[in-house]
Design an enzyme around this catalytic site. Structure first.
Site, mmCIF file in Angstrom:
data_model
loop_
_atom_site.group_PDB
_atom_site.id
_atom_site.type_symbol
_atom_site.label_atom_id
_atom_site.label_comp_id
_atom_site.label_asym_id
_atom_site.label_seq_id
_atom_site.Cartn_x
_atom_site.Cartn_y
_atom_site.Cartn_z
ATOM 1 N N LYS A 190 0.783 -1.152 0.572
ATOM 2 C CA LYS A 190 -0.053 -0.104 -0.025
ATOM 3 C C LYS A 190 0.936 1.319 0.335
ATOM 4 O O LYS A 190 1.419 1.532 0.939
ATOM 5 C CB LYS A 190 -0.796 0.043 1.344
ATOM 6 C CG LYS A 190 -1.793 1.306 1.239
ATOM 7 C CD LYS A 190 -2.546 1.521 2.773
ATOM 8 C CE LYS A 190 -3.663 2.328 2.639
ATOM 9 N NZ LYS A 190 -4.561 2.198 3.823
ATOM 10 N N ARG A 200 -10.617 10.003 1.879
ATOM 11 C CA ARG A 200 -10.926 11.142 3.104
ATOM 12 C C ARG A 200 -12.235 11.859 4.199
ATOM 13 O O ARG A 200 -12.032 11.622 5.260
ATOM 14 C CB ARG A 200 -9.117 11.694 3.494
ATOM 15 C CG ARG A 200 -8.153 10.864 3.140
ATOM 16 C CD ARG A 200 -6.894 10.994 4.309
ATOM 17 N NE ARG A 200 -6.349 9.518 3.896
ATOM 18 C CZ ARG A 200 -4.814 10.529 3.591
ATOM 19 N NH1 ARG A 200 -4.456 11.362 3.250
ATOM 20 N NH2 ARG A 200 -3.605 9.252 3.357
ATOM 21 N N LYS A 244 -2.357 -1.624 -3.315
ATOM 22 C CA LYS A 244 -3.248 -0.702 -3.630
ATOM 23 C C LYS A 244 -2.330 1.081 -3.668
ATOM 24 O O LYS A 244 -1.061 1.242 -3.119
ATOM 25 C CB LYS A 244 -4.199 -0.371 -2.481
ATOM 26 C CG LYS A 244 -4.562 0.931 -1.962
ATOM 27 C CD LYS A 244 -5.247 0.801 -0.708
ATOM 28 C CE LYS A 244 -6.271 2.354 -0.275
ATOM 29 N NZ LYS A 244 -6.275 1.934 0.876
ATOM 30 N N TYR A 309 -15.583 1.583 -6.429
ATOM 31 C CA TYR A 309 -16.637 2.151 -5.856
ATOM 32 C C TYR A 309 -17.198 1.861 -7.559
ATOM 33 O O TYR A 309 -18.098 2.609 -6.872
ATOM 34 C CB TYR A 309 -16.341 3.338 -5.856
ATOM 35 C CG TYR A 309 -15.411 4.131 -4.140
ATOM 36 C CD1 TYR A 309 -15.313 3.328 -3.318
ATOM 37 C CD2 TYR A 309 -13.750 3.713 -4.493
ATOM 38 C CE1 TYR A 309 -14.701 3.256 -2.042
ATOM 39 C CE2 TYR A 309 -13.239 3.700 -3.562
ATOM 40 C CZ TYR A 309 -13.526 3.676 -2.048
ATOM 41 O OH TYR A 309 -12.779 3.508 -0.803
HETATM 42 C C1 PBG Z 1 -7.372 3.035 5.709
HETATM 43 C C2 PBG Z 1 -6.941 3.177 4.691
HETATM 44 C C3 PBG Z 1 -7.171 4.041 3.667
HETATM 45 C C4 PBG Z 1 -7.803 3.204 2.427
HETATM 46 C C5 PBG Z 1 -7.951 2.705 2.267
HETATM 47 N N1 PBG Z 1 -8.276 2.317 3.707
HETATM 48 C C6 PBG Z 1 -6.912 6.053 3.378
HETATM 49 C C7 PBG Z 1 -5.400 6.093 4.236
HETATM 50 O O1 PBG Z 1 -4.386 4.823 4.277
HETATM 51 O O2 PBG Z 1 -5.012 7.241 4.159
HETATM 52 C C8 PBG Z 1 -8.534 4.148 1.088
HETATM 53 C C9 PBG Z 1 -8.985 3.942 0.400
HETATM 54 C C10 PBG Z 1 -9.395 4.998 -1.382
HETATM 55 O O3 PBG Z 1 -8.757 5.995 -0.858
HETATM 56 O O4 PBG Z 1 -10.331 4.705 -1.750
HETATM 57 N N2 PBG Z 1 -7.744 2.512 6.607
#
Ligand code: PBG
Length: 318
Positions: A190, A200, A244, A309
């Site tokens: 990630k 966010r 991701k 999504y």
């Molecule tokens: C953290 C988390 C995030 C996303 C999924 N799980 C945000 C981050 O790491 O700041 C992002 C998913 C998205 O942007 O669609 N709980």
């Protein structure tokens, strides 16, 4: 080459990549303490659900054939530790109970496992006195959250915090509480990406002091490191692994696919979806066609399953 491109049937026959509704996982948000679903401005078509509207949405997704959803919770109260993440009556836990009652084993319930939605400072873990994210204290709390989610009905827990050793800590906690059947989908590779911006807003998370997640998420300049992360997570007991975001990291997906035989997921994240929606709203692109092309490309790169999504809008066309 053009002979085999002449008709739709010929093109269908020779298509190398087949996208199926079975490949889709729908991310969903559920918010504590609201009476009506709230639209998320930066993610057109997505909402913060009430418990009730979540049940309806999940039933519709299941009817479309989508095999799995991943849940994110927005608690009414946040604290420094993120303790709502392991409260048995926390929002994700009650939603999991609702959904497992509705769906039984007909749908795979995945819960995102992190603390950022639950901490008042917005970091993915608990902080040391000097304000850094404390790795080992955090993974201990991930273990508590994993058990709470498993007991509430999660089939798969999906740690997204990028702490070292998180998969092992979660596997140990699950096994120690008798939840040996619950699988772990590791957000293994990630990246610290600017593409999470709309997410966010979706979960009402702001990182205190204008901070970022570069101290725990990966540097976009690194690809080999992603393979190391994936190998470590598999060693620690991950059942599935994820890359991701997706589109800017197709090379990472392709390399992971070549090296790893575990099921591979990719997260087509909020910013990737929002950019398409925004350009489509301006009439600059055909949004549906671009989304279909993007999701197909993620599959072509080697992902077995895609968190997107766009699941709901793509599913009827597959
Ligand atoms: C953290 C988390 C995030 C996303 C999924 N799980 C945000 C981050 O790491 O700041 C992002 C998913 C998205 O942007 O669609 N709980």
């Amino acid at each position: 080459m053009r002979r085999l491109r002449r008709t739709p049937a010929l093109r269908r026959l020779v298509a190398e990549t087949r996208l199926s509704v079975d490949d889709l996982i729908a991310p969903l948000f559920v918010r504590e303490g609201i009476d009506e679903p709230r639209p998320i401005a930066s993610l057109p078509g997505q909402v913060q659900h009430t418990r009730e509207s979540l049940r309806e949405e999940v039933a519709e997704l299941a009817a479309l054939g989508v095999p799995a959803v991943v849940l994110f919770g927005l608690p009414a109260n946040k604290d420094a530790e993120g303790s709502e993440a392991w409260n048995p009556d926390g929002i994700v836990q009650v939603a999991l109970r609702d959904l497992s009652e509705d769906m039984g084993d007909d749908l795979v319930l995945i819960s995102d496992l992190c603390l950022d939605e639950y901490t008042d400072h917005g970091h993915c873990g608990v902080l040391t006195t000097d304000g850094r994210v404390d790795n080992d204290a955090t993974v201990e709390r991930y273990g508590l959250a994993a058990v709470a989610q498993a007991e509430a009905g999660a089939d798969i827990v999906a740690p997204s915090g990028m702490m070292d050793g998180q998969v092992r800590a979660i596997r140990t906690a699950l096994d120690g509480s008798g939840q040996t059947d619950v699988a772990v989908l590791a957000y293994a590779a990630k990246y610290a990406s600017a593409l999470y911006g709309p997410f966010r807003e979706a979960v009402d998370v702001e990182i205190a002091g204008g901070g970022d997640r570069k101290g725990y998420q990966q540097d976009p300049r690194n690809a080999r490191e992603a393979l190391e992360e994936i190998r470590l997570d598999l060693e620690e007991g991950a059942d599935l692994v994820m890359v991701k975001p997706a589109l800017a990291y197709l090379d990472v997906i392709a390399r992971a696919r070549a090296e790893v035989d575990a099921p591979l997921a990719a997260y087509h994240v909020s910013g990737e979806y929002a950019m398409v929606k925004a350009a489509a709203e301006k009439g600059w692109i055909d949004g549906d066609a671009v989304l279909a092309e993007h999701v197909t490309a993620i599959r072509r790169a080697g992902a077995d399953m895609i968190l997107t999504y766009a699941a709901r809008e793509i599913a009827p066309h597959l």
